[in-house]
Design an enzyme around this catalytic site. Sequence first.
Site, short mmCIF file in Angstrom:
data_model
loop_
_atom_site.label_atom_id
_atom_site.label_comp_id
_atom_site.label_asym_id
_atom_site.label_seq_id
_atom_site.Cartn_x
_atom_site.Cartn_y
_atom_site.Cartn_z
N HIS A 88 0.86 -1.20 -0.08
CA HIS A 88 0.13 -0.10 0.02
C HIS A 88 0.72 1.26 0.13
O HIS A 88 2.02 1.21 0.53
CB HIS A 88 -0.77 0.20 1.18
CG HIS A 88 -1.85 -1.16 1.32
ND1 HIS A 88 -1.75 -2.04 2.18
CD2 HIS A 88 -3.07 -1.25 0.62
CE1 HIS A 88 -3.00 -2.76 2.01
NE2 HIS A 88 -3.50 -2.41 0.86
N ASP B 280 1.99 1.69 3.24
CA ASP B 280 3.06 0.52 3.81
C ASP B 280 4.56 0.98 3.37
O ASP B 280 5.45 0.92 4.11
CB ASP B 280 3.20 -0.82 3.02
CG ASP B 280 1.72 -1.52 3.42
OD1 ASP B 280 1.27 -1.37 4.73
OD2 ASP B 280 1.17 -1.92 2.42
N GLU C 17 -9.10 -4.14 -8.31
CA GLU C 17 -9.55 -5.43 -7.76
C GLU C 17 -10.82 -5.62 -7.11
O GLU C 17 -11.28 -5.00 -6.22
CB GLU C 17 -8.62 -5.58 -6.35
CG GLU C 17 -8.60 -6.76 -5.72
CD GLU C 17 -7.69 -6.83 -4.47
OE1 GLU C 17 -6.72 -5.94 -4.10
OE2 GLU C 17 -7.94 -7.65 -3.55
N HIS D 18 -12.80 -12.83 -3.11
CA HIS D 18 -14.00 -11.95 -3.73
C HIS D 18 -14.59 -12.59 -4.67
O HIS D 18 -15.83 -12.33 -4.83
CB HIS D 18 -12.92 -10.68 -4.41
CG HIS D 18 -12.14 -10.12 -3.19
ND1 HIS D 18 -11.53 -8.85 -3.49
CD2 HIS D 18 -12.14 -10.31 -2.03
CE1 HIS D 18 -10.74 -8.34 -2.56
NE2 HIS D 18 -11.17 -9.21 -1.61
N ASP E 32 -15.17 -11.63 4.61
CA ASP E 32 -13.93 -11.90 3.96
C ASP E 32 -12.97 -12.53 4.79
O ASP E 32 -12.57 -12.15 5.90
CB ASP E 32 -13.34 -10.54 3.51
CG ASP E 32 -12.24 -10.87 2.48
OD1 ASP E 32 -11.76 -11.86 2.03
OD2 ASP E 32 -11.44 -9.85 2.24
C1 GLO Z 1 -9.46 -6.71 0.80
C2 GLO Z 1 -8.41 -6.85 -0.26
C3 GLO Z 1 -7.35 -6.07 0.26
C4 GLO Z 1 -6.45 -5.64 -1.06
C5 GLO Z 1 -5.14 -4.59 -0.83
C6 GLO Z 1 -4.49 -3.97 -1.56
O1 GLO Z 1 -10.47 -7.17 0.82
O2 GLO Z 1 -8.22 -7.97 -0.62
O3 GLO Z 1 -6.46 -6.98 1.02
O4 GLO Z 1 -6.05 -6.69 -1.88
O5 GLO Z 1 -5.57 -3.61 0.21
O6 GLO Z 1 -5.28 -3.21 -2.52
MG MG Z 2 -6.76 -8.70 -2.13
#
Ligand code: GLO
Ligand code: MG
Length: 344
Positions: free
Chosen positions: A49, A52, A174, A213, A248
């Site tokens: 991130h 990070d 994503e 997801h 999740d």
């Molecule tokens: C949460 C996501 C998260 C992303 C990460 C990268 O559900 O999977 O972990 O992958 O923040 O953007």
């Molecule tokens: Mg992820």
Amino acid sequence: MAYSYKFCFGPWNISEGIDPYGPTTRPPQTFDWKLDALKKMGFDAMMFHDDDAVPDIDSKSEAQIRKETKELKKKLDDAGVAAEMVAPRLWFSPNTIDGAYTSNDARHRQYALDRSLRCIDIGNLLGTNLIVLWLAREGTYLRESKSGRRSVELLVQALDKMLAYDKKARLCIEPKPNEPMDHAYLPTIGHALAIAQLTRDAKRVGCLIESAHSILAGLDPADEIDFAMSFGKLWSLHLNDQNGLKFDQDKPFGSTNLRTAFNQVRALERNQYGRKGEYVCFDVHPFRTTKPEHFLAHLENSRRTFLKLLAKVRSFDEKSAQKFIAARDYQGLDQMVIEHLLGK
Ligand code: GLO
Ligand code: MG
């Protein structure tokens, strides 16, 4: 021809066990400890991130951000570890409570955009043009609070501004259907690839599939892989596992459903994922019960399971499978797959 995969995880995957109902169960580890662990385990890259890479990023000047990013790059180079991607963390700040690019407040949308552009700068300094967009809060808790039509327009505007800012940046969406939102605006790979077509440079907008997801969206992650790769758009991957339609879970790869995991590896193989330098990343977390001495087991186990399933994929008796398929004997095919997975 057999080829090998490159593996990756993020610093957040060495997590301390906090959940909405209880505090941490393991002590935090420093970034250097995590990098060292990644290296010792023989992983190839780390995902980041923006914060990070540069902690407390919102309180820092551009010059300071550059300075700290360069220091990080040196650390990564010394360790021989690549940066796979950088993702703007657009779900934590008081400025993103109502969403980031789709917030109803124009100042907050500007904050999200500024932060995304800084994220592209960080990627460039770390040697990656891959920007991952997990659109965590782009959705609603309450449908009447935003217009879905306007939200699509705002998302396209934000993507366009990032694409215009840096002609080399590749945006990797994503998707996730829910959590933290009730409903997210881009819940599936189909949505991600469709919105790419509305941007100024669709070629530079791709996607990242996370197994959990897809499962949360009621889809088969292997089908999502085949779909994305039919478009040449699968630029990153978060393998993990998930027990049905719940919160999740980010379980170790293969932990819930080995056959679904097997089919994901099969889809990766048939599409030659990784041939263009893509990494297999594990977005997994230790179980809350995990003791500090087993802090890294979920990562090592996920890779181990992946490699064992890869061997299963490569030793699958395709000829016999084709015979069952030709005879429309899917009962036989089913049992063949089960027995192959069970082994001798
Ligand atoms: C949460 C996501 C998260 C992303 C990460 C990268 O559900 O999977 O972990 O992958 O923040 O953007
Ligand atoms: Mg992820």
